[in-house]
Design a protein around this motif. Sequence first.
Motif, PDB file in Angstrom:
ATOM      1  N   HIS A 152       0.827  -1.208   0.000  1.00 55.84           N
ATOM      2  CA  HIS A 152       0.000   0.000   0.000  1.00 55.84           C
ATOM      3  C   HIS A 152       0.860   1.256   0.000  1.00 55.84           C
ATOM      4  N   ARG A 153       0.427   2.233  -0.772  1.00 52.30           N
ATOM      5  CA  ARG A 153       1.107   3.518  -0.841  1.00 52.30           C
ATOM      6  C   ARG A 153       0.162   4.672  -0.536  1.00 52.30           C
ATOM      7  N   ARG A 154      -1.104   4.526  -0.837  1.00 55.92           N
ATOM      8  CA  ARG A 154      -2.101   5.556  -0.518  1.00 55.92           C
ATOM      9  C   ARG A 154      -2.812   5.125   0.764  1.00 55.92           C
ATOM     10  N   ILE A 155      -2.216   5.511   1.874  1.00 57.29           N
ATOM     11  CA  ILE A 155      -2.707   5.096   3.196  1.00 57.29           C
ATOM     12  C   ILE A 155      -3.313   6.307   3.901  1.00 57.29           C
ATOM     13  N   ALA A 156      -4.562   6.168   4.310  1.00 58.72           N
ATOM     14  CA  ALA A 156      -5.265   7.221   5.039  1.00 58.72           C
ATOM     15  C   ALA A 156      -5.313   6.869   6.529  1.00 58.72           C
ATOM     16  N   ILE A 157      -5.612   7.864   7.334  1.00 59.30           N
ATOM     17  CA  ILE A 157      -5.814   7.629   8.767  1.00 59.30           C
ATOM     18  C   ILE A 157      -7.064   8.385   9.204  1.00 59.30           C
ATOM     19  N   GLN A 216     -16.076   8.821  -1.937  1.00 60.16           N
ATOM     20  CA  GLN A 216     -16.310   9.885  -2.909  1.00 60.16           C
ATOM     21  C   GLN A 216     -15.031  10.335  -3.603  1.00 60.16           C
ATOM     22  N   ARG A 217     -13.897   9.928  -3.073  1.00 58.40           N
ATOM     23  CA  ARG A 217     -12.626  10.381  -3.634  1.00 58.40           C
ATOM     24  C   ARG A 217     -12.305   9.629  -4.931  1.00 58.40           C
ATOM     25  N   PRO A 218     -11.895  10.335  -5.983  1.00 53.62           N
ATOM     26  CA  PRO A 218     -11.503   9.647  -7.222  1.00 53.62           C
ATOM     27  C   PRO A 218     -10.222   8.830  -7.052  1.00 53.62           C
ATOM     28  N   ASP A 219      -9.333   9.310  -6.166  1.00 57.91           N
ATOM     29  CA  ASP A 219      -8.098   8.576  -5.879  1.00 57.91           C
ATOM     30  C   ASP A 219      -8.213   7.918  -4.496  1.00 57.91           C
ATOM     31  N   ARG A 220      -9.207   7.092  -4.365  1.00 58.68           N
ATOM     32  CA  ARG A 220      -9.535   6.480  -3.068  1.00 58.68           C
ATOM     33  C   ARG A 220      -8.316   5.801  -2.456  1.00 58.68           C
ATOM     34  N   PRO A 221      -8.064   6.026  -1.152  1.00 59.38           N
ATOM     35  CA  PRO A 221      -6.961   5.318  -0.503  1.00 59.38           C
ATOM     36  C   PRO A 221      -7.198   3.812  -0.531  1.00 59.38           C
ATOM     37  N   THR A 222      -6.112   3.066  -0.581  1.00 60.97           N
ATOM     38  CA  THR A 222      -6.237   1.608  -0.607  1.00 60.97           C
ATOM     39  C   THR A 222      -6.227   1.011   0.795  1.00 60.97           C
ATOM     40  N   ALA A 223      -5.926   1.848   1.787  1.00 58.81           N
ATOM     41  CA  ALA A 223      -5.871   1.362   3.167  1.00 58.81           C
ATOM     42  C   ALA A 223      -6.147   2.520   4.119  1.00 58.81           C
ATOM     43  N   ILE A 224      -6.664   2.199   5.303  1.00 55.65           N
ATOM     44  CA  ILE A 224      -6.921   3.221   6.320  1.00 55.65           C
ATOM     45  C   ILE A 224      -6.642   2.644   7.699  1.00 55.65           C
ATOM     46  N   VAL A 225      -6.090   3.484   8.572  1.00 60.52           N
ATOM     47  CA  VAL A 225      -5.822   3.126   9.970  1.00 60.52           C
ATOM     48  C   VAL A 225      -6.732   3.981  10.845  1.00 60.52           C
ATOM     49  N   GLU A 266      -4.532 -10.266  14.778  1.00 60.29           N
ATOM     50  CA  GLU A 266      -4.649 -10.395  13.329  1.00 60.29           C
ATOM     51  C   GLU A 266      -6.055 -10.828  12.920  1.00 60.29           C
ATOM     52  N   GLY A 267      -6.575 -10.148  11.909  1.00 61.61           N
ATOM     53  CA  GLY A 267      -7.880 -10.495  11.353  1.00 61.61           C
ATOM     54  C   GLY A 267      -7.805 -10.566   9.842  1.00 61.61           C
ATOM     55  N   GLU A 268      -8.939 -10.354   9.197  1.00 61.38           N
ATOM     56  CA  GLU A 268      -9.008 -10.465   7.745  1.00 61.38           C
ATOM     57  C   GLU A 268      -9.144  -9.104   7.046  1.00 61.38           C
ATOM     58  N   SER A 269      -9.338  -8.039   7.800  1.00 61.13           N
ATOM     59  CA  SER A 269      -9.701  -6.754   7.187  1.00 61.13           C
ATOM     60  C   SER A 269      -8.537  -6.090   6.458  1.00 61.13           C
ATOM     61  N   ASP A 270      -7.303  -6.552   6.672  1.00 58.78           N
ATOM     62  CA  ASP A 270      -6.180  -5.987   5.920  1.00 58.78           C
ATOM     63  C   ASP A 270      -5.553  -7.001   4.979  1.00 58.78           C
ATOM     64  N   ASP A 271      -6.335  -8.030   4.587  1.00 63.09           N
ATOM     65  CA  ASP A 271      -5.814  -9.041   3.646  1.00 63.09           C
ATOM     66  C   ASP A 271      -5.602  -8.464   2.239  1.00 63.09           C
ATOM     67  N   TYR A 272      -6.289  -7.362   1.933  1.00 64.57           N
ATOM     68  CA  TYR A 272      -6.151  -6.744   0.617  1.00 64.57           C
ATOM     69  C   TYR A 272      -4.703  -6.300   0.421  1.00 64.57           C
TER      70      TYR A 272
END
Length: 343
Positions: free
Chosen positions: A182-187, A239-248, A334-340
């Motif tokens: 991941h490179r586009r990481i939001a918080i 709504q973002r066109p460049d939607r983040p691929t991950a969020i913390v 550890e769960g499944e929500s960050d398997d992407y």
Amino acid sequence: MKGIRRLAQHLDISIGTVSRALNGKPDVNEATRERVLKAAAELGYVPNQAGRALRSGATGVIGFMMQTGSEITGQGDTFFMGVFDGVQTVFARHQLDLVALLCSSEEDPEAYVQRIVARGFADGLIISATRRKDPRIEFLAQRHIPFVALGRSLSDAAHPWLDLDFEAYATAAIDRLVARGHRRIAISAPHDDVNLGYVFVEQSRRALAAHGLTLDDDMIFRSTPNEAGGYDIAKRLLQRPDRPTAIVLINESVSIGLYRGLSESGVRPGRDIAVIGLNSPHATFLSPTLTCFGLSLRDVGIALAEALLATMPAYQADYPQGTVRRLLQFELIEGESDDYRLP
């Protein structure tokens, strides 16, 4: 007969002498002490706890100040319930009672704590939701009120505090996501000036910079710390066109609303976006399971109570650790929500 003044009038001695006799002060002779105690028992004297000074250590009550309101606690507060259990576990050893002091989200916390101190019905205080600059800290320190803070602040009165290690959490979560491509990481971040928000944002920037990445302001999703806040984050994120691929996420309740908002648009955590959050009893029921960081809230409460008692002369022999300033560590679940993952 409830007033000390009326008891003094009945005995025809000064209020000060009656007070010292009732509190076992050594400068009262034994005959006077016995006379006062006998009259108090016969006349049904009941000491007014609220009239005793907060710093006197005489009420047997400790206050835990927290803010309330739907924008703060959402549909319920599981965090503080767990902390309270640990606090009272310690206080029970000493026949102390914990009282929750509920400051409305519409009231100024400084004014609230000033009113609590003026009424003087507790021996010490635990304050929470510390602000970046928190006038409550200087106020309590100047008046020599025993207190401990759950949270750090730039306001520093050499007081005891405990805080969750949000720096380590931010670093571990971002390192984990970067390792998955991941490179586009939001918080997420709090909507107000609570200090943990500043700590988390600053450390997230540093953690991303260590990988040659940046945290742009539009990748910081501020919200209320509840389910509605998480739902709003999901809508803004999608709504973002460049939607983040991950969020913390920084709050344990936000993940509930985020999942709902994502699912309404057919976006699934772990398949279409990676999500890492903080653990809570509610997180157990999320699907896919949430990858999260957590710790024992009961242990947090125990540590808080012991840190407070270490500042109070009556209990320092039992808790000789001095002024406690400590970061409490999270553990990864550890769960499944960050398997992407990204290539």
